[in-house]
Design a protein around this motif. Structure first.
Motif, short mmCIF file in Angstrom:
data_model
loop_
_atom_site.label_atom_id
_atom_site.label_comp_id
_atom_site.label_asym_id
_atom_site.label_seq_id
_atom_site.Cartn_x
_atom_site.Cartn_y
_atom_site.Cartn_z
N ILE A 351 14.03 7.60 -6.81
CA ILE A 351 12.72 7.21 -6.29
C ILE A 351 12.17 8.30 -5.37
O ILE A 351 10.99 8.67 -5.44
CB ILE A 351 12.83 5.87 -5.52
N GLN A 352 13.05 8.85 -4.51
CA GLN A 352 12.61 9.89 -3.58
C GLN A 352 12.15 11.14 -4.32
O GLN A 352 11.17 11.78 -3.92
CB GLN A 352 13.74 10.23 -2.61
N GLN A 353 12.83 11.50 -5.40
CA GLN A 353 12.42 12.67 -6.18
C GLN A 353 11.04 12.46 -6.80
O GLN A 353 10.21 13.39 -6.82
CB GLN A 353 13.46 12.96 -7.28
N LYS A 354 10.78 11.23 -7.29
CA LYS A 354 9.47 10.93 -7.87
C LYS A 354 8.38 10.99 -6.80
O LYS A 354 7.31 11.57 -7.01
CB LYS A 354 9.48 9.54 -8.50
N GLN A 355 8.66 10.38 -5.63
CA GLN A 355 7.68 10.39 -4.54
C GLN A 355 7.44 11.82 -4.05
O GLN A 355 6.31 12.21 -3.75
CB GLN A 355 8.18 9.52 -3.39
N LYS A 356 8.51 12.58 -3.96
CA LYS A 356 8.42 13.96 -3.46
C LYS A 356 7.53 14.80 -4.38
O LYS A 356 6.70 15.60 -3.91
CB LYS A 356 9.82 14.55 -3.37
N ALA A 357 7.69 14.62 -5.69
CA ALA A 357 6.88 15.38 -6.65
C ALA A 357 5.39 15.06 -6.46
O ALA A 357 4.53 15.97 -6.49
CB ALA A 357 7.33 15.06 -8.07
N LEU A 358 5.08 13.77 -6.27
CA LEU A 358 3.68 13.38 -6.06
C LEU A 358 3.12 13.96 -4.76
O LEU A 358 1.99 14.46 -4.72
CB LEU A 358 3.57 11.85 -6.04
N LEU A 359 3.92 13.90 -3.68
CA LEU A 359 3.46 14.39 -2.38
C LEU A 359 3.33 15.91 -2.38
O LEU A 359 2.43 16.47 -1.74
CB LEU A 359 4.42 13.93 -1.28
N LEU A 360 4.24 16.60 -3.08
CA LEU A 360 4.15 18.06 -3.18
C LEU A 360 2.84 18.47 -3.86
O LEU A 360 2.18 19.45 -3.45
CB LEU A 360 5.34 18.62 -3.96
N LYS A 361 2.48 17.73 -4.90
CA LYS A 361 1.23 18.04 -5.61
C LYS A 361 0.03 17.86 -4.68
O LYS A 361 -0.88 18.70 -4.65
CB LYS A 361 1.10 17.13 -6.83
N LYS A 362 0.06 16.79 -3.86
CA LYS A 362 -1.04 16.56 -2.92
C LYS A 362 -1.08 17.64 -1.85
O LYS A 362 -2.15 18.08 -1.43
CB LYS A 362 -0.91 15.17 -2.29
N ALA A 363 0.12 18.06 -1.40
CA ALA A 363 0.17 19.10 -0.37
C ALA A 363 -0.38 20.42 -0.92
O ALA A 363 -1.10 21.15 -0.23
CB ALA A 363 1.61 19.28 0.11
#
Length: 702
Positions: A351-363
């Motif tokens: 779950i953290q890897q999926k969330q991290k990928a989304l947040l990295l894209k936003k960053a």
């Protein structure tokens, strides 16, 4: 194998000899781990006891030559002999006890046991201990009972309150798995009420085969498992858990339709069972029917709201449909109840890897707000990516003071792991002040609880930063203040225990760890800290028990194994220590394992082997290219030099070979050069130089 060879004794009519052999082997046989071995041992014991009662006449004493159907006859399952002599006041009560156990449908009802324990025998001061002993001796051999019944027994005999005495008097595995573990389970480990069969059916035989089957399934022994399934299906007993295990076997081979078909034979007929509901959900998950699977897991939670299996399944169903926030919410509840749950930890990471990928894209797009940046940094810290976390958190200041406090806390955490302790301590202190200010102006109680928890965590982490700066007294003051402000937070007392231990205040460490355990007995770390402190105080029994508790809760704590090995060496159980080291070496490599092997050899008087082990530690330390596994690495290399020096001196004194003496001085001087602040090495070299009248060098060392 005959019954006598299974018991390890020659044929005898001496009941005491038979019982002693039986109880010795019973202590080594865990009924949950090895149900087949347990039942075989029990049958051998019963046969031998009947042989003794028959005055040495062969009847049931050698079952090997009897037809298989005879050895599996229910008569072999009966309880033989008296638990107490006829003259004892509690003899009549023990007969009622035995009769109750043999009546399956009565024994699975807590009310039946409440009625049995209402007898004055269980309250009279002169009989209650004998009644308890008779009950426990029976349970050591016949333990197929619902957890709810064990809880009734605990209400009468207080197994939990008397655990220390029970561990001394009875096998440790028995006390832990049969008496204590059921008290902390909020669900039945086996749903006895779901049985279908006649009063005379062999329920114990079926349960024994079921536990054999679950072991085979968990180990992937498919052929053996299907053989056990076949034997169970031939019995005149039915239970829906058999369908659950068959479905697991089909899933192993990706036979999803067969798994679905077999589980449909018991669902929805047994939708009152969380286990059946969860297995139905798992099959649907594998078939890709996430919505239907979610419904099955939700039904399981309706029946049993604390089901970890149901909640992890629910989390996975949300994860597969991309609802990461709901998946995270469910998995957080799982880990709050069972922090070491392997499936829960694996799902959390995914779950953290999926969330991290989304947040990295936003960053990268520049659309991440401050809260999202903090969340992204936390995810980086969780995966030990400290530099990216520090960069993200150094790039902005949050206008919201709560978010700013979180930014400072996690920036400090990243810097601490990057060995920038001075900056980390400053940021922790700033975050601490900001959180205290927020607490003073906040009136919302839920918000206050959240801020207070953040403050507690920050105070604890600041003490870690202070320890890294070697400001031990300030670190202890910080965590002591946290303990005063947060007397119900186990992590504060766990941290306090760590600091006391590092400061060699071992009794204070024991006290703080005990408080942490009292607040949260399911956390492994304070058990290990207390074990180490007990070890330093010379309380080896207490230390050994804490090591076992730590490993039982979390078997990945390598340090707990090392502490247990140290204890075995100290009490001269060298063979047991070496066996543990051999077992551990199959999992990890490191200087600490080799050092302990040398210590064991030294204790056993194998001085030359000890020398070889200590020299190997120094060689391993010099090999910087090898794999590094922190928990198995020695953090006291100075101690290796000191022990090597002592070992070489012993060899010199016993052999008179001058080369050993020269070698001892070589490593003593090398140790002092590498570790000039180590008092043991410096004092030893100073003493040697004093003997040699090298007074100037001796004064410099002092």
């Amino acid at each position: 194998m005959t019954d006598w060879s299974r018991l390890g004794i020659a044929p005898t009519t001496d009941a005491a000899t038979i019982k002693k052999a039986y109880h010795t082997l019973l202590a080594e046989t865990n009924p949950e781990d090895s149900p087949e071995a347990f039942m075989a041992l029990r049958q051998a014991y019963e046969s031998a006891m009947e042989y003794a009662r028959n005055g040495g006449r062969h009847g049931a004493a050698d079952t090997e030559d009897l037809p298989p159907d005879q050895t599996e006859n229910p008569s072999f399952q009966a309880l033989y002999g008296d638990l107490l002599p006829e003259s004892h006041p509690a003899h009549r009560w023990t007969k009622k006890l035995q009769a109750l156990y043999l009546d399956f449908f009565s024994r699975i009802r807590p009310e039946s046991w409440e009625e049995l324990f209402s007898d004055p025998i269980c309250r009279r001061i002169d009989t209650v201990s004998d009644a308890e002993d008779a009950l426990l001796r029976m349970l050591m051999e016949w333990w197929f009972l619902p957890d709810s019944v064990i809880r009734v027994m605990n209400g009468v005999f207080d197994f939990e309150g008397n655990a220390s005495r029970l561990f001394i008097c009875y096998p440790e595995d028995f006390v832990q798995s049969i008496l204590l573990d059921p008290l902390h389970r909020d669900f039945e480990s086996f749903e006895y009420t779901l049985f279908e069969g006649s009063p005379d059916s062999d329920y114990d035989g079926y349960i024994n085969l079921y536990y054999t089957l679950t072991g085979q399934v968990s180990r992937g022994e498919q052929d053996a498992a299907w053989d056990t399934v076949s034997r169970m299906e031939q019995m005149d007993v039915q239970h829906p858990y058999l369908a659950v295990e068959k479905a697991k076997l089909y899933l192993m081979n990706e036979q999803y339709d067969l798994a679905a078909a077999v589980i449909e034979t018991v669902y929805p007929a047994f939708d009152c069972s969380p286990v059946v509901c969860c297995m139905a959900g798992e099959v649907l998950l594998e078939k890709g029917s996430c919505d239907d699977a979610r419904a099955r897991f939700a039904r399981a939670l309706e029946v049993h709201s604390e089901s970890v299996w149901a909640r992890t399944g629910l989390a996975e169903s949300y994860l597969r449909t991309g609802d990461y926030d709901e998946a995270e919410s469910q998995i957080n509840e799982v880990l709050a109840r069972d922090r070491y749950n392997p499936r829960g930890k694996a799902l959390e990471e995914e779950i953290q890897q999926k969330q991290k990928a989304l947040l990295l894209k936003k960053a990268e797009d520049g659309t991440a707000d401050p809260e999202e940046k903090v969340r992204l940094a936390i995810l980086c810290i969780d995966t030990e990516e400290y530099e990216p976390a520090a960069e993200i958190l150094s790039d902005f200041h949050a206008e919201n003071r709560k978010t700013e406090a979180e930014r400072l806390h996690f920036l400090a955490t990243a810097l601490l792991n990057l060995e920038e302790a001075e900056a980390a301590e400053t940021h922790f202190r700033t975050a601490e002040g900001l959180l205290q200010t927020l607490l003073e102006v906040t009136s919302d109680q839920e918000e206050k609880r959240y801020l207070d928890a953040c403050l507690c965590r920050t105070m604890v982490m600041r003490s870690v930063a202070l320890e890294s700066l070697n400001r031990m007294e300030e670190a202890l003051t910080a965590v002591t203040n946290a303990a005063v402000d947060h007397p119900d937070q186990n992590m504060v007392f766990c941290r306090k225990a760590e600091l006391h231990y590092e400061m060699k205040q071992f009794q204070e460490s024991v006290d703080a760890a005990s408080r942490s355990i009292e607040l949260d007995p399911s956390f492994h770390l304070p058990y290990r800290i207390r074990a180490n402190a007990f070890y330093e105080l010379g309380y080896y029994n207490e230390a050994y028990r804490d090591c076992n508790d730590c490993i039982r809760i979390f078997d990945g704590d390598i340090e707990a194994y090392f502490c247990r090995i140290n204890i075995l060496i100290e009490v001269n159980e060298i063979q047991a220590a070496l066996q543990e080291l051999d077992s551990l070496e199959t999992q990890v490599q490191g200087t600490k394992i080799t050092f302990l092997r040398g210590k064991a050899m030294e204790k056993a008087g194998e001085t030359e082997k000890a020398r070889e082990a200590y020299l190997k530690v120094l060689a391993m330390d010099a090999d910087k290219g090898r794999d590094f596994f922190y928990p198995a690495e020695l953090n006291d290399l100075a101690g290796t030099y000191f022990r090597l020096y002592q070992t070489l001196r012993k060899l010199y004194r016993s052999s008179g070979i001058a080369a050993y003496r020269r070698e001892s001085m070589k490593y003593l001087r090398e140790g002092v050069e590498r570790f000039p602040d180590d008092p043991s090495l410096a004092a030893e070299l100073a003493g040697v130089l004093c003997e040699q009248s090298c007074h100037r060098e001796e004064q410099e060392l002092y």
